[in-house]
Design a protein around this motif. Structure first.
Motif, PDB file in Angstrom:
ATOM      1  N   ARG A 143      18.816 -24.088  10.330  1.00  0.00           N
ATOM      2  CA  ARG A 143      17.459 -24.490  10.007  1.00  0.00           C
ATOM      3  C   ARG A 143      16.482 -23.432  10.472  1.00  0.00           C
ATOM      4  O   ARG A 143      16.627 -22.860  11.531  1.00  0.00           O
ATOM      5  CB  ARG A 143      17.159 -25.812  10.713  1.00  0.00           C
ATOM      6  CG  ARG A 143      15.716 -26.234  10.599  1.00  0.00           C
ATOM      7  CD  ARG A 143      15.456 -27.409  11.497  1.00  0.00           C
ATOM      8  NE  ARG A 143      14.060 -27.744  11.476  1.00  0.00           N
ATOM      9  CZ  ARG A 143      13.495 -28.570  12.334  1.00  0.00           C
ATOM     10  NH1 ARG A 143      14.216 -29.137  13.259  1.00  0.00           N
ATOM     11  NH2 ARG A 143      12.216 -28.836  12.263  1.00  0.00           N
ATOM     12  N   ARG A 144      15.446 -23.188   9.650  1.00  0.00           N
ATOM     13  CA  ARG A 144      14.337 -22.334  10.054  1.00  0.00           C
ATOM     14  C   ARG A 144      13.102 -23.205  10.139  1.00  0.00           C
ATOM     15  O   ARG A 144      12.740 -23.882   9.189  1.00  0.00           O
ATOM     16  CB  ARG A 144      14.119 -21.211   9.037  1.00  0.00           C
ATOM     17  CG  ARG A 144      12.983 -20.284   9.416  1.00  0.00           C
ATOM     18  CD  ARG A 144      12.843 -19.172   8.411  1.00  0.00           C
ATOM     19  NE  ARG A 144      13.970 -18.286   8.440  1.00  0.00           N
ATOM     20  CZ  ARG A 144      14.089 -17.257   9.271  1.00  0.00           C
ATOM     21  NH1 ARG A 144      13.145 -17.023  10.149  1.00  0.00           N
ATOM     22  NH2 ARG A 144      15.144 -16.484   9.241  1.00  0.00           N
ATOM     23  N   ALA A 145      12.461 -23.204  11.293  1.00  0.00           N
ATOM     24  CA  ALA A 145      11.291 -24.056  11.483  1.00  0.00           C
ATOM     25  C   ALA A 145      10.178 -23.648  10.533  1.00  0.00           C
ATOM     26  O   ALA A 145       9.991 -22.477  10.231  1.00  0.00           O
ATOM     27  CB  ALA A 145      10.797 -23.943  12.924  1.00  0.00           C
ATOM     28  N   ASP A 196      22.037 -29.801  15.651  1.00  0.00           N
ATOM     29  CA  ASP A 196      21.826 -28.364  15.824  1.00  0.00           C
ATOM     30  C   ASP A 196      20.882 -27.799  14.768  1.00  0.00           C
ATOM     31  O   ASP A 196      20.672 -26.591  14.694  1.00  0.00           O
ATOM     32  CB  ASP A 196      23.162 -27.618  15.775  1.00  0.00           C
ATOM     33  CG  ASP A 196      23.920 -27.843  14.468  1.00  0.00           C
ATOM     34  OD1 ASP A 196      23.444 -28.649  13.631  1.00  0.00           O
ATOM     35  OD2 ASP A 196      24.983 -27.224  14.285  1.00  0.00           O
ATOM     36  N   GLY A 197      20.311 -28.679  13.911  1.00  0.00           N
ATOM     37  CA  GLY A 197      19.356 -28.231  12.909  1.00  0.00           C
ATOM     38  C   GLY A 197      19.981 -27.610  11.685  1.00  0.00           C
ATOM     39  O   GLY A 197      19.312 -26.870  10.963  1.00  0.00           O
ATOM     40  N   ARG A 198      21.260 -27.898  11.410  1.00  0.00           N
ATOM     41  CA  ARG A 198      21.916 -27.339  10.233  1.00  0.00           C
ATOM     42  C   ARG A 198      21.980 -28.372   9.114  1.00  0.00           C
ATOM     43  O   ARG A 198      22.191 -29.556   9.358  1.00  0.00           O
ATOM     44  CB  ARG A 198      23.337 -26.863  10.572  1.00  0.00           C
ATOM     45  CG  ARG A 198      23.362 -25.632  11.459  1.00  0.00           C
ATOM     46  CD  ARG A 198      24.789 -25.262  11.837  1.00  0.00           C
ATOM     47  NE  ARG A 198      24.828 -24.045  12.628  1.00  0.00           N
ATOM     48  CZ  ARG A 198      24.980 -22.828  12.115  1.00  0.00           C
ATOM     49  NH1 ARG A 198      25.122 -22.670  10.820  1.00  0.00           N
ATOM     50  NH2 ARG A 198      24.998 -21.772  12.900  1.00  0.00           N
ATOM     51  N   LEU A 199      21.823 -27.862   7.885  1.00  0.00           N
ATOM     52  CA  LEU A 199      21.913 -28.705   6.694  1.00  0.00           C
ATOM     53  C   LEU A 199      23.323 -28.659   6.116  1.00  0.00           C
ATOM     54  O   LEU A 199      23.908 -27.582   5.987  1.00  0.00           O
ATOM     55  CB  LEU A 199      20.966 -28.196   5.607  1.00  0.00           C
ATOM     56  CG  LEU A 199      19.486 -28.572   5.647  1.00  0.00           C
ATOM     57  CD1 LEU A 199      18.774 -27.879   4.501  1.00  0.00           C
ATOM     58  CD2 LEU A 199      19.300 -30.063   5.550  1.00  0.00           C
ATOM     59  N   THR A 200      23.849 -29.827   5.755  1.00  0.00           N
ATOM     60  CA  THR A 200      25.098 -29.907   5.004  1.00  0.00           C
ATOM     61  C   THR A 200      24.840 -30.733   3.754  1.00  0.00           C
ATOM     62  O   THR A 200      24.450 -31.903   3.840  1.00  0.00           O
ATOM     63  CB  THR A 200      26.215 -30.560   5.838  1.00  0.00           C
ATOM     64  OG1 THR A 200      26.392 -29.815   7.045  1.00  0.00           O
ATOM     65  CG2 THR A 200      27.526 -30.574   5.058  1.00  0.00           C
ATOM     66  N   GLY A 247      13.758 -26.370   2.021  1.00  0.00           N
ATOM     67  CA  GLY A 247      12.630 -26.434   2.943  1.00  0.00           C
ATOM     68  C   GLY A 247      12.085 -27.842   3.091  1.00  0.00           C
ATOM     69  O   GLY A 247      11.699 -28.270   4.188  1.00  0.00           O
ATOM     70  N   ILE A 248      12.055 -28.590   1.995  1.00  0.00           N
ATOM     71  CA  ILE A 248      11.604 -29.983   2.058  1.00  0.00           C
ATOM     72  C   ILE A 248      12.545 -30.799   2.939  1.00  0.00           C
ATOM     73  O   ILE A 248      12.105 -31.584   3.793  1.00  0.00           O
ATOM     74  CB  ILE A 248      11.523 -30.586   0.643  1.00  0.00           C
ATOM     75  CG1 ILE A 248      10.453 -29.882  -0.187  1.00  0.00           C
ATOM     76  CG2 ILE A 248      11.223 -32.087   0.713  1.00  0.00           C
ATOM     77  CD1 ILE A 248      10.524 -30.192  -1.673  1.00  0.00           C
ATOM     78  N   ALA A 249      13.856 -30.621   2.743  1.00  0.00           N
ATOM     79  CA  ALA A 249      14.830 -31.363   3.552  1.00  0.00           C
ATOM     80  C   ALA A 249      14.668 -31.046   5.034  1.00  0.00           C
ATOM     81  O   ALA A 249      14.710 -31.940   5.890  1.00  0.00           O
ATOM     82  CB  ALA A 249      16.247 -31.042   3.084  1.00  0.00           C
ATOM     83  N   LEU A 250      14.468 -29.776   5.361  1.00  0.00           N
ATOM     84  CA  LEU A 250      14.287 -29.389   6.758  1.00  0.00           C
ATOM     85  C   LEU A 250      13.004 -29.977   7.333  1.00  0.00           C
ATOM     86  O   LEU A 250      12.957 -30.375   8.499  1.00  0.00           O
ATOM     87  CB  LEU A 250      14.270 -27.866   6.877  1.00  0.00           C
ATOM     88  CG  LEU A 250      15.607 -27.169   6.588  1.00  0.00           C
ATOM     89  CD1 LEU A 250      15.411 -25.665   6.537  1.00  0.00           C
ATOM     90  CD2 LEU A 250      16.652 -27.536   7.629  1.00  0.00           C
ATOM     91  N   GLY A 299      13.031 -22.629   3.253  1.00  0.00           N
ATOM     92  CA  GLY A 299      14.309 -22.870   2.598  1.00  0.00           C
ATOM     93  C   GLY A 299      15.051 -21.609   2.236  1.00  0.00           C
ATOM     94  O   GLY A 299      16.286 -21.560   2.282  1.00  0.00           O
ATOM     95  N   ALA A 300      14.304 -20.554   1.882  1.00  0.00           N
ATOM     96  CA  ALA A 300      14.928 -19.347   1.332  1.00  0.00           C
ATOM     97  C   ALA A 300      15.467 -18.394   2.381  1.00  0.00           C
ATOM     98  O   ALA A 300      16.423 -17.658   2.113  1.00  0.00           O
ATOM     99  CB  ALA A 300      13.921 -18.604   0.460  1.00  0.00           C
ATOM    100  N   THR A 301      14.870 -18.360   3.561  1.00  0.00           N
ATOM    101  CA  THR A 301      15.161 -17.262   4.483  1.00  0.00           C
ATOM    102  C   THR A 301      16.181 -17.595   5.561  1.00  0.00           C
ATOM    103  O   THR A 301      16.607 -16.700   6.293  1.00  0.00           O
ATOM    104  CB  THR A 301      13.866 -16.771   5.161  1.00  0.00           C
ATOM    105  OG1 THR A 301      13.244 -17.864   5.856  1.00  0.00           O
ATOM    106  CG2 THR A 301      12.897 -16.214   4.128  1.00  0.00           C
ATOM    107  N   GLY A 302      16.601 -18.853   5.669  1.00  0.00           N
ATOM    108  CA  GLY A 302      17.506 -19.227   6.748  1.00  0.00           C
ATOM    109  C   GLY A 302      18.826 -18.482   6.732  1.00  0.00           C
ATOM    110  O   GLY A 302      19.397 -18.175   7.781  1.00  0.00           O
TER     111      GLY A 302
END
Length: 362
Positions: free
Chosen positions: A6-8, A72-76, A355-358, A171-174
């Protein structure tokens, strides 16, 4: 798809901040992410995660992401869906969402709400971008989405361009540092009605949204099939004026990488790679030379719709607008090449939807 860090979000971009429709005098409040059910769940290995839903409703398409966000802030990813609904049909001319476009989009929203229920989404966020920002009947669209989601109590956030830009950047840079792609980045989210240009490294440093996108430029300029030279010249001039406005805010010099997002860019990338089908894994983080991108843009713009439709990676809903999308991307890359010689071009399949999900989990 593997989990990704995840990127804040920099500078907010979640619910609770005022949003403004272009041309409207009154601020439109953003609606906070709505809880569907509360609590966390344990996935494999005992890690606690939150299941979130994200909807990105743009001018040309509507998309859903259901994902688990770990502690841990990760998307699956759990579910990804995309439908071409052309919400922005004719909006540049009429200023309103056409009834048939409204119904196509709300039908997709009802289906997405059912998927959120089916997969036990805990929190959801619905972001509506360019077409609904510009429409005089945007309130009808908001009411229709509320009704579609029913007891889930999700309402669309009609976000301004700067919020859209921050979500796209997050969303794009993580994935980029792990792939060996360092900043400064220029993230270019090329949509149906608008294009966001966002500069940053760890966070957004400057952003500008301009009203050029694949649907809008097609409807303004590209009437013939294939487009005439006169139409192409007029469209390029229109895009050039918009990019000049963007450069008043977003500096294009000294970039390490330009990161292209959304269907027009991913389709151009598939064309440049010569894929025999649309392959997300091959497209995501692909680094194609800048001039190869521009060559693919010229090729797609010169094709007839029949020729484009025959390409194995072409989505049927993009056949009539990919020429304009390629033209916008061509102009962006040409300008960046002059300002930042030797810049790398990277295509990302992770974008505003991620990015929306994060932002929901944040």
């Amino acid at each position: 798809m593997p989990a990704r860090p995840r990127r804040a979000l920099a500078g907010g971009g979640t619910g609770g901040q005022p949003a403004r429709r272009r041309g409207a005098g009154d601020a439109r409040p953003l609606v906070a992410a709505a809880p569907v059910c509360r609590g966390s769940r344990r996935r494999g290995g005992g890690q606690v995660s939150q299941r979130v839903g994200a909807v990105d409703c743009g001018t040309n398409s509507i998309r859903l992401l259901v994902a688990d966000v770990g502690s841990d802030g990760r998307l699956t990813d759990v579910v990804r869906r995309m439908e071409v609904v052309r919400l922005g049909q004719g909006i540049d001319r009429t200023g309103v969402i056409a009834p048939e476009a409204m119904e196509r989009t709300l039908a997709a929203a009802r289906e997405y709400a059912a998927l959120c229920r089916e997969h036990g989404v805990e929190t959801a966020r619905f972001v509506a971008t360019s077409a609904s920002r510009d429409a005089r009947n945007a309130d009808d669209f908001v009411a229709g989405v509320r009704e579609a989601f029913g007891e889930l109590d999700v309402a669309p956030e009609v976000v301004p361009g700067d919020v859209e830009a921050r979500l796209s950047f997050a969303g794009a840079t993580g994935d980029l540092p792990a792939a060996g792609v360092e900043g400064p980045y220029l993230v270019v989210d090329l949509g149906g009605g608008s294009t966001e240009l966002v500069r940053g490294t760890e966070r957004v440093e400057a952003a500008r949204s301009v009203d050029v996108g694949c649907v809008r430029i097609t409807e303004r300029h590209l009437e013939h099939d294939p487009p005439t030279q006169e139409e192409i010249v007029a469209a390029r001039a229109d895009v050039a004026r918009a990019l000049e406005q963007a450069e008043e805010v977003v500096h294009l010099g000294g970039l390490s990488a330009v990161v292209g997002l959304a269907g027009s860019v991913t389709t151009v990338t598939a064309h440049a790679l010569g894929l025999d089908r649309y392959d997300r894994d091959a497209i995501h983080l692909a680094q194609v030379p800048l001039e190869a991108h521009r060559g693919a843009c010229r090729s797609l713009l010169a094709m007839s719709r029949e020729q484009r439709a025959a390409l194995p990676y072409m989505h049927p809903g993009r056949v009539d607008v990919i020429g304009a999308g390629a033209l916008v991307w061509y102009e962006v890359l040409g300008r960046v090449a002059v300002r930042s010689p030797g810049v790398r071009v990277v295509t990302s399949e992770h974008d505003i939807l991620d990015g929306i999900a994060l932002s929901v989990a944040g």
